[in-house]
Design a protein around this motif. Structure first.
Motif, PDB file in Angstrom:
ATOM      1  N   GLU A  96       0.822  -1.213   0.000  1.00 22.53           N
ATOM      2  CA  GLU A  96       0.000   0.000   0.000  1.00 22.53           C
ATOM      3  C   GLU A  96       0.855   1.261   0.000  1.00 22.53           C
ATOM      4  O   GLU A  96       0.493   2.277  -0.546  1.00 22.53           O
ATOM      5  CB  GLU A  96      -0.984  -0.009   1.191  1.00 22.53           C
ATOM      6  CG  GLU A  96      -0.355   0.041   2.572  1.00 22.53           C
ATOM      7  CD  GLU A  96      -0.163  -1.374   3.143  1.00 22.53           C
ATOM      8  OE1 GLU A  96      -0.165  -1.519   4.360  1.00 22.53           O
ATOM      9  OE2 GLU A  96      -0.015  -2.338   2.354  1.00 22.53           O
ATOM     10  N   ASP A  97       2.044   1.191   0.633  1.00 20.17           N
ATOM     11  CA  ASP A  97       2.917   2.381   0.581  1.00 20.17           C
ATOM     12  C   ASP A  97       4.378   1.951   0.673  1.00 20.17           C
ATOM     13  O   ASP A  97       4.690   0.762   0.799  1.00 20.17           O
ATOM     14  CB  ASP A  97       2.543   3.383   1.680  1.00 20.17           C
ATOM     15  CG  ASP A  97       2.672   2.754   3.065  1.00 20.17           C
ATOM     16  OD1 ASP A  97       3.151   1.597   3.137  1.00 20.17           O
ATOM     17  OD2 ASP A  97       2.294   3.398   4.056  1.00 20.17           O
ATOM     18  N   LYS A  98       5.248   2.929   0.625  1.00 18.80           N
ATOM     19  CA  LYS A  98       6.685   2.634   0.638  1.00 18.80           C
ATOM     20  C   LYS A  98       7.128   1.993   1.929  1.00 18.80           C
ATOM     21  O   LYS A  98       8.013   1.140   1.935  1.00 18.80           O
ATOM     22  CB  LYS A  98       7.462   3.929   0.419  1.00 18.80           C
ATOM     23  CG  LYS A  98       7.286   4.476  -0.962  1.00 18.80           C
ATOM     24  CD  LYS A  98       8.265   5.581  -1.206  1.00 18.80           C
ATOM     25  CE  LYS A  98       8.302   5.854  -2.694  1.00 18.80           C
ATOM     26  NZ  LYS A  98       9.453   6.642  -3.077  1.00 18.80           N
ATOM     27  N   GLY A 119       9.194   5.173   6.119  1.00 24.85           N
ATOM     28  CA  GLY A 119       9.016   5.911   4.879  1.00 24.85           C
ATOM     29  C   GLY A 119       9.558   7.332   4.938  1.00 24.85           C
ATOM     30  O   GLY A 119       9.044   8.235   4.268  1.00 24.85           O
ATOM     31  N   GLY A 150       8.071   9.871  -6.174  1.00 21.34           N
ATOM     32  CA  GLY A 150       7.495  10.679  -5.106  1.00 21.34           C
ATOM     33  C   GLY A 150       6.808  11.968  -5.514  1.00 21.34           C
ATOM     34  O   GLY A 150       6.288  12.680  -4.674  1.00 21.34           O
ATOM     35  N   THR A 156       7.943  15.253  -3.544  1.00 22.06           N
ATOM     36  CA  THR A 156       8.647  15.022  -2.286  1.00 22.06           C
ATOM     37  C   THR A 156      10.065  15.581  -2.322  1.00 22.06           C
ATOM     38  O   THR A 156      10.811  15.348  -3.281  1.00 22.06           O
ATOM     39  CB  THR A 156       8.721  13.506  -2.003  1.00 22.06           C
ATOM     40  OG1 THR A 156       7.443  12.948  -2.243  1.00 22.06           O
ATOM     41  CG2 THR A 156       9.167  13.245  -0.587  1.00 22.06           C
TER      42      THR A 156
END
Lengths: 119, 894
Positions: free
Chosen positions: B562-564, B650, B682, B685
């Motif tokens: 779902e995410d880093k 993360g 990203g 980011t």
């Protein structure tokens, strides 16, 4: 080989064999009949002479054994062999005919000339 | 009556009778029947005449046959042929006997020839398979590969064609008949229980029409198809589906998605290379193109009569036109402004870098062939010289010159046949070795394309014809000249002479042959020495990382995260399992491994650059994690490494390379600075620089300045894991077991050690070098043997003269020097000629050289000295023999 070299001119029997076969393949006796007829009876070859000439012409590649063009007529005894003119034989016949024509023309001219002088 | 006639016909020879007897009898009987109708007398006359005629003709036929039956004629011809064959057989038998009496000579000659012919046959079979065999596409000469380059943009040197440009090419280039777009990659494929990472190609339907491809089964993609259809390669159809024709129409997981098989290609269709397992339809529509992807390749068919240069000229203005129409961001505009299309004939594109080493090798073995022939010619000349008297006697007894040449050529041919057979055997055994040693065959995985066609190399009719041709050429080269020479004029003169032969023209010929040998050997020596120096330099290049004791493989996680942070947690958990394997010191991962795949490119910006409005520069980037830097031995120059806790949370940290620090933060301390990749991952980011590491050479050890590099944490994809262990080369089974347990759905692939990858990076050079070293060594030995042979012979011929000198008080030292000097003079001439030839030839290996000039004076001088030294050594043995001549023995022989 010595007999693979055809001499020019042909003998008159050789010429008439080629001439007779130019009409189509023939078996031995029919060939003989044709020669007698076409030479106006001048040539009546016997079997031995005829076949030796035939053999010589085959050696030169002028004549070959062949299958009859039409179904052979019923005949008692052994199956007859048919002989036909090859391409080379045809050429040789043409050359010989031309030579004979020239000779004939020459003869006619001379006879014609002789007639003129006599006049 | 029949009986009478048949008896008469007995006069004919049997052959004639068998052929014509029946016909003659037939005519006779028919004539007889006719004659009988004319009366009895007529019939009698006929019978007598006919029998006489038959008898007479029969006798004539026996004397002067008109008929010889074909069988007899053939028999006669056979007799003639037999006579000629008899003569040859006699000559060959004589040659065989005389060769058998000289086993040393025979063995040396046959071995020399076998080596030379074998080497040539082997290399030729490879050259033929790779470079000469036509590509398996119709009108392949009109097929080209179109790529591009954008000099001065820091993009990789070789670019592909972006989609928008592909459409421009399609629409506005009349010189192109058809063109297709394709991209390659590897992805997970699952069929029933079999899961593997397979090499695949995504290709537009026009890709197939351009190549003129026809499916073996089913159909090919059309413009109506979407990405859900695949075409199978022949090998995949065979190995995965057991050649089942019913596979067409079924659906399986190809490249992670369910796709339907619509066709199967024939075994000859292997494009872009033989690794391709399947082709996925790539429908692209002009309206849906996202500009700026420089990945895809284009294969195109030129219109008949088009030249490469003409096509390039038509393509050149198009990138700019596309850019003007589409606009796009500044970096894109700059690239398109400098973008140059590159058109390469398809074969050249497929064969690529191997062509040059192969031609070099063929040249090298060609030189070996010349040396071998010169050597054998020399031996032959010496032998012919010693047989002069024998030949002269034959000539005097009435043998024609042709006969004498034939006798000697029979020997040459026998030896050449022996050499040819030996050569074919050597090639037969050597070609598989050659294929195994060839560059790029080493990797075997997805790393580099195998050499197209190499696997097909072997002995076929053409190669064997080449072998036979080479043997015949050799026989003529070494046999004919001495044969003509020694049977020619002046032969009878040698009868009148004493045993002492003529020195003069023959000596010159032999010296010239030795000069040729030595010169050729020098060329090969210089070439291989240059390559050895390059190899040594290249092996000592510091790539910025270690290559010893590192095991590496790739594996893609079998699920999405779902995410880093979640991805990182998975990766660290996986690496924990790897680290638990006994003997493992450290584990890390990187998305693109140095020397394997290179690294992708990204534009990065910093607050300072943004403020100044400067364009973001491109840098290489890779995702890295775990103990990647420690495992690879990449030195930390300042700051610190990634930390597990941060990554699992993360936190956006980044490590940059030394040259990236110099590029982005000149004169500043990079630690704690901000950096933002433009457009990748990203989004907006900002990352904080936490460390600076040493530069590494990513894809090419020959690169002079390293590329700036940015390491990002937690980049998705299928990373390469690196495992440091003393048992790096034996780790694969244990790692496989771990994978099977943790991520059973994911295949492990690209399994290497870093050492092997490093060796691979130099494979092309090391292969060529190895082959040239072998060739040069052979040449050196053959050259030395040749010189030795000539000098030995000369010493032998001069034995009486040397004997007189020694009898008159010459010291052994003086005699030795005299002979060595003679050899030295010949060798020196050879070396000078060789050096001059090498000056012209080394430029052919220039692209393989590294850190050494093609005209490197040291190498030239060194190899010249080696050759002279070997030549002097070869001269010394006959010299020694000369100085030990016993004058009494020598003079008595006179």
């Amino acid at each position: 080989m010595s007999n693979s070299q055809a001499p020019a001119p042909l003998s008159s029997l050789e010429y008439h064999v080629l001439l007779a076969l130019a009409n189509g393949p023939l078996y031995g006796y029919a060939l003989k009949e044709a020669i007698v007829e076409e030479s106006g009876g001048a040539l009546t070859p016997r079997a031995g002479s005829l076949y030796r000439v035939l053999a010589r012409l085959m050696g030169w590649g002028f004549v070959e054994e062949t299958a009859p063009t039409s179904p052979p007529e019923p005949h008692p005894g052994l199956e007859r062999k048919y002989y036909a003119l090859t391409r080379r034989g045809r050429d040789a016949l043409r050359e010989e005919a031309a030579r004979l024509r020239e000779a004939a023309v020459l003869a006619e001219r001379r006879l014609g000339l002789a007639a003129d002088e006599a006049r | 009556m029949r009986l009478l006639f048949a008896v008469a016909l007995r006069a004919f020879p049997r052959a004639f009778r068998e052929r014509f007897g029946a016909g003659m009898l037939d005519v006779m009987l028919a004539d007889y029947d006719r004659a009988r109708t004319r009366g009895r007398v007529q019939a009698c006359v006929f019978v007598v005449a006919t029998v006489l005629d038959a008898f007479a003709q029969g006798v004539c036929e026996r004397i002067e046959p008109t008929w010889i039956d074909p069988e007899a004629r053939a028999r006669a011809r056979r007799w003639q042929v037999k006579a000629v064959l008899e003569a040859w057989k006699r000559d060959f038998a004589f040659a065989a006997r005389s060769l058998a009496r000289a086993p040393g000579f025979t063995l040396v000659v046959v071995l020399t020839l076998a080596l030379a012919i074998g080497a040539n046959t082997a290399i030729f079979s490879v050259v033929k398979a790779v470079l000469l065999e036509p590509l398996p596409f119709p009108n392949a000469d009109r097929l080209v590969h179109i790529g591009g380059t954008a000099p001065g943009t820091d993009l990789p040197e070789a670019l592909g064609v972006p989609d928008e440009l592909y459409f421009e090419y399609r629409e506005s280039v009349p010189a192109l008949e058809d063109l297709g777009l394709y991209g390659t990659g590897s992805s997970t494929t699952r069929v029933d229980d079999q899961v593997e990472q397979l090499f695949m190609t995504r290709a537009t339907p026009s890709f197939f029409t351009t190549l003129g491809a026809r499916p073996l089964l089913g159909r090919l993609p059309t413009d109506e198809d979407d990405e859900s259809v695949v075409v199978l390669s022949h090998w995949m159809w065979q190995t995965w589906f057991g050649s089942d024709p019913a596979v067409v129409g079924r659906s399986y997981t190809f490249a992670r998605e369910t796709r339907t098989v619509i066709g199967v290609m024939g075994p000859e269709f292997r494009f872009p290379d033989e690794r391709v397992a399947f082709w996925i339809a790539l429908p692209i529509r002009a309206a849906q193109v996202t500009p700026g992807g420089f990945g895809p390749n284009v294969v195109a068919r030129m219109a008949p009569g088009t030249k490469i240069a003409g096509l390039t000229a038509q393509l050149e203005p198009l990138p700019r036109r596309v850019q003007e129409r589409l606009g796009g961001p500044a970096p894109y505009a700059r690239i398109m402004e400098r973008y140059r299309p590159i058109v390469t004939p398809l074969r050249e594109h497929m064969v690529g870098k191997v062509a040059r080493p192969l031609w070099i090798l063929l040249g090298a073995v060609g030189i070996i062939f010349v040396i071998a022939c010169a050597n054998v010619a020399n031996l032959f000349a010496v032998r012919a010289e010693s047989r002069r008297r024998d030949l002269a006697v034959r000539r005097a007894l009435g043998a024609g010159r042709g006969g004498l040449v034939r006798v000697q050529m029979a020997e040459a041919l026998l030896l050449a046949v022996g050499g040819g057979i030996g050569g074919a055997l050597i090639a037969w055994a050597g070609v598989p070795l050659l294929i195994r040693a060839a560059p790029d065959a080493v990797a075997g995985g997805f790393g580099s394309a195998p050499i197209p066609g190499l696997a097909e190399a072997g002995l076929d009719t053409t190669v064997l014809l080449f072998n036979a041709g080479a043997s015949l050429l050799a026989a003529c080269a070494f046999g004919l000249v001495p044969a003509l020479r020694s049977s020619g004029a002046g032969l009878l003169a040698s009868l009148r002479q004493s045993g002492r032969g003529v020195i003069g023209r023959a000596t010159f010929t032999r010296d010239a042959l030795v000069v040729v040998q030595i010169a050729s050997a020098v060329v090969l020596l210089v070439g291989s020495a240059l390559l050895v120096r390059s190899f040594w330099r290249l092996s000592n290049v510091d790539p910025g990382f270690d290559t010893e004791g590192i095991f590496t493989f790739q594996v893609a996680p079998d699920r999405e995260f779902e995410d880093k942070a979640a991805l990182s947690r998975f990766q660290y958990a996986f690496m924990d399992r790897l680290a638990a394997i006994p003997g493992v010191e450290s584990v890390g991962f990187v998305t693109t491994l140095p020397l394997d795949e290179g690294a992708a490119e990204v534009f990065v910006t910093t607050p300072r650059l943004e403020a100044s409005g400067a364009e973001p520069p491109p840098v290489r980037y890779a995702g890295a994690g775990g103990a990647y830097f420690q495992t690879m031995g990449i030195e930390l120059l300042s700051g610190r490494y990634f930390e597990r806790v941060e990554e699992e949370q993360g936190i956006p940290n980044v490590i940059i390379s030394k040259s990236a620090a110099e590029l982005l933060y000149p004169g500043e301390d990079p630690i704690g600075q901000q950096i933002r990749p433009v457009g990748v991952g990203g989004g907006d980011t900002w990352y904080t620089v936490i460390g600076v590491v040493e530069d590494v050479l990513l894809d090419d050890l020959r690169r002079e300045s390293p590329e700036p590099m940015v390491y990002l944490p937690a980049v998705a994809g299928s990373p390469a894991y690196v495992v440091k262990s003393a048992r790096a080369d034996r780790l694969a089974p244990e790692v496989r077991a771990v994978i099977k347990e943790v991520i059973p759905e994911s295949p492990m692939y690209r399994v290497f050690t870093m050492e092997r990858l490093a060796a691979n990076a130099m494979a092309s050079l090391s292969f060529t070098m190895l082959m040239l070293i072998i060739a040069a060594t052979l040449a050196l030995i053959l050259g030395a043997v040749g010189l030795y042979g000539v000098l030995s012979y000369r010493v032998e011929r001069r034995t009486p003269e040397i004997g007189v000198r020694i009898a008159l008080g010459a010291e052994g030292r003086v005699v030795r020097r005299m002979v060595v000097m003679q050899g030295g003079r010949v060798a020196l001439v050879g070396v000078v000629v060789g050096v001059i030839a090498a000056l012209g030839l080394t430029r052919f290996i220039e692209t393989l050289l590294f850190g050494v000039e093609p005209l490197d004076a040291g190498t030239f001088a060194g190899m010249a000295i080696v050759m002279v030294a070997v030549a002097l050594l070869a001269s010394y043995i006959p010299a020694l023999r000369a100085s030990r001549v016993d004058p009494v023995v020598a003079l008595r022989a006179e």
